[in-house]
Design a protein around this motif. Structure first.
Motif, PDB file in Angstrom:
ATOM      1  N   TRP A 516      53.124  32.454  56.406  1.00 29.37           N
ATOM      2  CA  TRP A 516      53.669  33.009  55.206  1.00 29.37           C
ATOM      3  C   TRP A 516      51.896  32.316  53.759  1.00 29.37           C
ATOM      4  O   TRP A 516      52.067  32.659  53.031  1.00 29.37           O
ATOM      5  N   ASP A 566      53.769  35.271  48.619  1.00 31.60           N
ATOM      6  CA  ASP A 566      52.397  36.050  49.470  1.00 31.60           C
ATOM      7  C   ASP A 566      51.455  35.265  48.242  1.00 31.60           C
ATOM      8  O   ASP A 566      51.756  35.656  46.796  1.00 31.60           O
ATOM      9  N   TRP A 783      58.484  37.043  59.729  1.00 33.53           N
ATOM     10  CA  TRP A 783      57.570  36.972  59.327  1.00 33.53           C
ATOM     11  C   TRP A 783      56.572  38.086  60.042  1.00 33.53           C
ATOM     12  O   TRP A 783      56.785  39.737  58.804  1.00 33.53           O
ATOM     13  N   ARG A 787      56.310  40.758  56.722  1.00 31.72           N
ATOM     14  CA  ARG A 787      55.294  41.341  56.123  1.00 31.72           C
ATOM     15  C   ARG A 787      55.315  42.274  55.293  1.00 31.72           C
ATOM     16  O   ARG A 787      54.013  42.155  54.719  1.00 31.72           O
ATOM     17  N   ASN A 788      55.404  43.420  55.915  1.00 29.01           N
ATOM     18  CA  ASN A 788      55.289  44.346  54.701  1.00 29.01           C
ATOM     19  C   ASN A 788      56.033  45.222  54.381  1.00 29.01           C
ATOM     20  O   ASN A 788      56.209  46.514  53.719  1.00 29.01           O
ATOM     21  N   ARG A 789      57.216  44.804  54.407  1.00 27.90           N
ATOM     22  CA  ARG A 789      58.736  45.222  53.486  1.00 27.90           C
ATOM     23  C   ARG A 789      58.715  44.169  52.290  1.00 27.90           C
ATOM     24  O   ARG A 789      59.356  43.764  52.755  1.00 27.90           O
ATOM     25  N   LYS A 790      57.873  44.561  51.510  1.00 23.68           N
ATOM     26  CA  LYS A 790      57.620  43.100  49.364  1.00 23.68           C
ATOM     27  C   LYS A 790      59.160  43.400  49.137  1.00 23.68           C
ATOM     28  O   LYS A 790      58.818  42.467  48.642  1.00 23.68           O
ATOM     29  N   ARG A 795      62.698  38.504  53.454  1.00 21.08           N
ATOM     30  CA  ARG A 795      61.669  37.913  53.065  1.00 21.08           C
ATOM     31  C   ARG A 795      62.016  36.658  52.429  1.00 21.08           C
ATOM     32  O   ARG A 795      61.390  35.869  51.559  1.00 21.08           O
TER      33      ARG A 795
END
Length: 907
Positions: A516, A566, A783, A787-790, A795
């Motif tokens: 992360w 992020d 992760w 990682r692409n699922r905001k 997360r």
């Protein structure tokens, strides 16, 4: 909150100790008389403006109105150098700058730009303010640069509290029951002392002196100000003592010095164990070198990691927000209406503090059953299953009710922990402690049914507490034959699971951080290399989405919803911009500190008989180095500290078996360097929030650490010489050294018996080794998925927090976690969502009031009632009911028959 404009920071102003504007230069275009007249007029305007602004009576419109009039006057034709010279000469503040990063560029800014900057800086919520609501609620976005900091008052109070706090806590750490004086007490007590200092040194009968912008200077209301006689004798000494008004920056420095010195040094326990348990003779020189090197090495780690843990806006350090809110409460005179509540923060604090203080007499003295409120077990006191599930002393605490803030905040204040982090903790509690632990216990996994379900003790194969003296020779060395004749070491099931969770937490800490935050760390690492040649002054605003701002401005306002995981290490906010105005403490200072203390540590382990080679010390510091930044990131974001105490014990036990003293010293250099470094980093962040000059902060922390370390060694040796039978069961007044005894047992188990006997191929708990790869792989899987699922809830899962926080069990129980999470849910989710203004105004103050009220209650109850013996013989139903059942007595589910044992006969 103050509406004063942002000011150019400079060196201390002409013997006053305050921080005013530096005289950039004076113009020769006007005569001296004109210059003095201009000074008097500007002084009057500036003083009135600031006084009105700081008291909250001057609106932004009024400030702009005055600015417009000044622009139409002859002052518009003045150069910036002329204004700066006047401001610097009379110490009346500084030059407002419009978002400049380097103070040297101010000489080339037009007055229109300066005035525009003054108006822009009037906004307490600037475009680059923190995106985190808890930070905005607790920390001002304005820096008052006129406040005095490096004053005799600050140093006197800092040294006073460092000496008193460190000596008191060391004294009581050797006693059972002990009491701990927390820095919150210093935070509160020092404030009236600072005000008293001001009043005692303020001369009301001298019309030639007055406070101006927080500093004491000659008044300028006379045409003959330059003809005033120079102060001599007592008056000069008094002026030196009374530099500036008592303010929040001085208060912060005193609190930080208390924070780094109040906790007794772990090295003192090592000295106790060596002198009284291992019967080693150790000199005063060895004691001083050991305690200084172990305490200060942590500061070097904190300083070297500033780029990662202190400066980024995403590193919020929730614990420091309580202190920042307290300084605001004590020193500011602001009061906004929050969801209909008009009460000031200070009055709210006083009401809650007084209520918490008075209420503590019930659970802490008169009705302790309110603290151990295991009411379900009271109806079936002899039922072991009920005690296991619903008990609060040796049970899992499935009925989370208590009326004692000490129980609720045992693992930290729930009001300071983000709700999502608390949910991670609860997730681990439910899965591991409420589901896995009971199933494993009643299935008798690892022979756990013959021991209590939860206990901090270790046991032998008869179900009794393990007697380590049976496996030692007269020289305190491991006797393998005696060990095989006596018993293996067995752990309660919650203790076993706690070790497994700590193994998984250590492994997950590395992979979670790499996944992360790896790119952020690499970016900041490349930037930090530039600090070797000198600190850069470039301000880089926090990365966030552009929001709507008024027409004509080209500022980028932060995305206030961007508080996820992020890019949090590469973000910079208004506090970082404001701190750019101060001279930084060079990286070389921290490097030199590290090298010197490393040399001292090598001398200690090589010259004195601790049986730890120099490369063992390097290994201990290497473990700390690898894990320091990941631990700091987790602590800064979630307020949950991951300890490396266990891993240091295991590594040393595996690499240097049979050396208990070496194990203690290894743990001290590895674990304490990490723990002290995290504490120092939190204080650096508090100084960052309060805008303390970094060089001043470096001096304050270093001096307080050295003074407190020397003080503790002196007090410790005085106690050795004057307390009869200290650290023995026959010691007077309970000075049996309980913490040192626990650490001594640990050094025997891990330093003598060794990890191989616990986790080797044929050991009872060898399966726990698989927790390391599990902890390392699990964050990578999460992760890759999230990682692409905001907006995915996955997360929010933080495995180092989920695993590591439960390492408190034991001695913490399920009650401490469940009721803690319940309070966190109420305030940091329900109240925050439904009464946001109330939450922003009062939550941090509420936490400080409850903690400090509890601290005062503990002190008064102990010294006022328990210590004098006034409560001896005081008994009634409320003092005895919770002690009568299996919960308090830690009954096992299965009892070993007399003369028999469980487990294998040979190993």
């Amino acid at each position: 909150m103050s509406k004063a404009p942002l000011l150019l920071r400079s060196a201390p102003g002409f013997g006053t100790g305050s921080y005013g504007a530096v005289p950039v230069g004076a113009s020769a275009d006007t005569s001296d008389e004109e210059d003095n007249e201009e000074a008097r007029q500007m002084a009057k305007r500036r003083s009135g403006l600031r006084n009105a602004a700081s008291s909250g009576t001057l609106s932004g419109r009024s400030i702009r109105s005055r600015t417009s009039r000044r622009k139409s006057s002859n002052a518009r034709r003045q150069s910036v150098e002329e204004v700066a010279g006047l401001e610097g000469r009379f110490g009346l503040g500084g030059i407002p700058i419009p978002n400049a990063d380097d103070s040297s560029s101010a000489e080339h800014v037009s007055e229109d730009a300066i005035l525009e900057g003054e108006s822009a800086a009037d906004d307490e919520d600037p475009p680059d303010n923190s995106p985190y609501p808890e930070v905005r609620a607790s920390v001002s976005a304005i820096d008052n640069t006129s406040l005095s900091i490096n004053t005799p008052r600050m140093w006197t109070l800092s040294l006073l509290f460092a000496i008193l706090g460190s000596s008191t806590n060391l004294f009581f750490s050797l006693r059972y029951p002990s009491v701990s004086i927390t820095p919150v007490i210093a935070l509160l007590l020092v404030h009236p002392l600072g005000l008293i200092w001001d009043q005692l040194l303020k001369r009301r009968d001298d019309p030639k002196e007055e406070f101006i912008d927080g500093s004491r200077r000659p008044s300028i209301d006379s045409n003959h100000e330059h003809n005033l006689p120079k102060p001599t004798g007592w008056r000069r000494f008094r002026l030196w003592l009374s530099q500036g008004r008592w303010n929040e920056k001085e208060h912060s420095c005193v609190y930080i010095s208390s924070n780094v010195s109040f906790g007794f040094a772990f090295a003192t326990d090592v000295i106790v164990e060596q002198t009284h348990f291992y019967k080693q003779e150790v000199s005063i020189t060895y004691q001083l070198l050991l305690i200084l090197s172990t305490q200060i090495l942590g500061y070097a780690f904190a300083g070297l990691a500033r780029r990662f843990l202190v400066r980024p806006g995403g590193m919020i350090w929730p614990q420091t927000l309580m202190s920042a809110a307290m300084f605001t409460t004590l020193h500011k005179e602001e009061n906004t209406i929050a969801n209909g509540w008009k009460m000031t923060r200070w009055r709210f604090f006083f009401v809650v503090w007084l209520s918490a203080f008075l209420f503590y007499f019930l659970p802490g003295l008169l009705f302790p059953a309110l603290s151990y409120f295991s009411v379900i077990t009271w109806f079936a006191p002899k039922n072991v299953v009920v005690a296991n599930l619903f008990g609060v002393a040796s049970g899992l605490g499935l009925f989370p009710v208590t009326f004692d803030w000490a129980q609720i905040a045992y693992i930290g204040s729930p009001l300071l922990t983000p709700f999502w982090a608390a949910m991670n903790v609860v997730g681990g509690l439910v899965i591991v402690m409420w589901i896995i632990a009971p199933v494993a216990y009643y299935k008798n996994l690892f022979f756990s049914s013959y021991m209590p379900i939860l206990s901090s003790a270790v046991f032998d194969n008869t179900g009794n507490i393990y007697d380590v003296s049976k496996i030692l020779t007269s020289d305190f060395l491991f006797d393998r034959d005696a060990y095989h004749k006596y018993s293996r070491v067995y752990l309660p099931i919650t203790y076993v699971l706690s070790y497994g969770l700590q193994f998984a937490a250590l492994a997950s800490l590395l992979t979670h951080t790499a996944c992360w935050h790896g790119s952020d760390i690499w970016t900041q690492w490349k930037r930090s290399l530039k600090e070797v040649d000198g600190e850069t002054k470039t301000y880089e605003p926090l990365q966030g989405a552009t929001q709507h701002v008024p027409a004509g401005t080209r500022k980028r306002r932060l995305d206030r919803t961007n508080s996820g995981v992020d890019n949090i290490i590469s973000q910079e906010d208004v506090h970082n911009r404001l701190m750019k105005r101060y001279k930084d403490a060079p990286l070389s200072w921290y490097l030199a500190t590290f090298v010197i203390m490393l040399a001292v540590g090598i001398f200690v382990v090589e010259y004195y008989p601790v049986h730890l080679p120099w490369y063992g010390l390097i290994l201990a510091l290497g473990i700390c180095t690898i894990l320091f930044i990941p631990i700091g990131i987790v602590m800064a974001i979630t307020n949950q500290h991951s300890s490396i105490y266990l891993i240091c014990q295991l590594v040393c036990g595996a690499v240097f078996p049979g050396r208990p003293v070496a194990n203690m010293v290894f743990v001290t250099y590895g674990y304490i360097s990490s723990a002290q470094g995290i504490k120092f980093s939190a204080d650096l962040k508090l100084g960052h929030y309060m805008k303390i000059p970094p060089r001043t902060l470096f001096s304050v922390q270093m001096v307080a650490t050295v003074v407190s370390s020397i003080t503790q060694i002196l007090v410790l040796n005085w106690m050795f010489a004057n307390v009869p039978n200290i650290c023995t069961p026959q010691a007077i007044n309970g000075f049996v050294c309980p913490l040192a005894r626990v650490h001594f047992n640990g050094s025997i188990l891990w330093g003598v018996v060794g990890p191989k006997q616990f986790f080797g191929p044929n050991a009872t708990y060898h399966i726990l080794v698989w927790c390391f790869p599990f902890g390392a792989v699990a964050p990578v899987i999460l992760w890759l998925y999230a990682r692409n699922r905001k907006k995915n809830i996955v997360r929010k899962i933080n495995l180092p927090v989920l695993f590591g926080s439960l390492s408190w069990i034991p001695p913490a129980t399920g009650l401490n976690f469940s009721v803690w999470a319940l309070v966190c849910y109420i305030f940091n989710y329900v109240v925050k969502k439904r009464a946001t203004a109330w939450w922003a105004k009062y939550t941090m103050t509420l936490s400080a009031a409850l903690d400090s009220g509890l601290a005062f209650g503990l002190v008064v109850v102990f010294f006022g009632f328990v210590y004098p013996g006034w409560m001896e013989g005081f008994k009634w139903w409320g003092t005895e009911i919770y002690k009568l059942g299996c919960d308090w007595n830690a009954c096992p589910y299965k009892v070993v028959p007399a003369g028999e044992h469980f487990g294998p006969d040979n190993w």
